[in-house]
Design a protein around this motif. Structure first.
Motif, PDB file in Angstrom:
ATOM      1  N   ASP A  29       0.818  -1.217   0.000  1.00 49.24           N
ATOM      2  CA  ASP A  29       0.000   0.000   0.000  1.00 49.24           C
ATOM      3  C   ASP A  29       0.849   1.263   0.000  1.00 49.24           C
ATOM      4  O   ASP A  29       0.593   2.193  -0.764  1.00 49.24           O
ATOM      5  CB  ASP A  29      -0.945   0.018   1.193  1.00 49.24           C
ATOM      6  N   TRP A  30       1.865   1.336   0.864  1.00 48.42           N
ATOM      7  CA  TRP A  30       2.682   2.548   0.944  1.00 48.42           C
ATOM      8  C   TRP A  30       3.492   2.756  -0.322  1.00 48.42           C
ATOM      9  O   TRP A  30       3.727   3.885  -0.739  1.00 48.42           O
ATOM     10  CB  TRP A  30       3.580   2.531   2.176  1.00 48.42           C
ATOM     11  N   VAL A  33       1.204   4.411  -2.726  1.00 47.58           N
ATOM     12  CA  VAL A  33       1.024   5.832  -2.400  1.00 47.58           C
ATOM     13  C   VAL A  33       2.221   6.634  -2.893  1.00 47.58           C
ATOM     14  O   VAL A  33       2.064   7.706  -3.490  1.00 47.58           O
ATOM     15  CB  VAL A  33       0.824   6.020  -0.878  1.00 47.58           C
ATOM     16  N   ARG A  37       2.252   9.638  -5.754  1.00 46.76           N
ATOM     17  CA  ARG A  37       2.818  10.978  -5.554  1.00 46.76           C
ATOM     18  C   ARG A  37       3.827  11.312  -6.639  1.00 46.76           C
ATOM     19  O   ARG A  37       3.836  12.426  -7.169  1.00 46.76           O
ATOM     20  CB  ARG A  37       3.510  11.058  -4.190  1.00 46.76           C
TER      21      ARG A  37
END
Length: 109
Positions: A29-30, A33, A37
């Protein structure tokens, strides 16, 4: 069926076929993200409209944000408190001058 149940079913199917197990749900998940970005920053550089819009938005926020103090103004001097009694009195004064969210004096007790 939730993500955990789907993962368990996928594990069972891969075990039956002798294939490697899929990653657990939420593991990356990170990373997703961070990739989003990076992609958004790339698009802001490539797309001039987005960069212009963000610059206008930042300028508007700077105008609306209250300034801490005017530029060139000297910082306020605080009186030197040498004794513990003076410090205690200054602390009590600051506690007494507090107010709650509605502007009523805070009740200390």
């Amino acid at each position: 069926m939730n993500a955990t149940q789907q993962h368990m079913l996928d594990l069972y199917r891969t075990a039956q076929h002798g294939e490697p197990a899929p990653p657990a749900p939420g593991r990356d998940d990170w990373q997703a993200v961070r990739e989003f970005r990076t992609w958004r920053e790339f698009r802001a550089v490539v797309d001039e409209n987005t960069a212009t819009r963000r610059a206008r938005w930042a300028a508007l926020l700077r105008l609306l944000r209250p300034a801490a103090r005017p530029t060139g103004a000297a910082p306020a001097r605080t009186p030197s408190l040498s004794s513990s009694a003076a410090r205690r009195d200054a602390f009590q004064e600051s506690v007494d001058s507090r107010s709650d969210v509605l502007g009523r004096p805070a009740q200390c007790g």
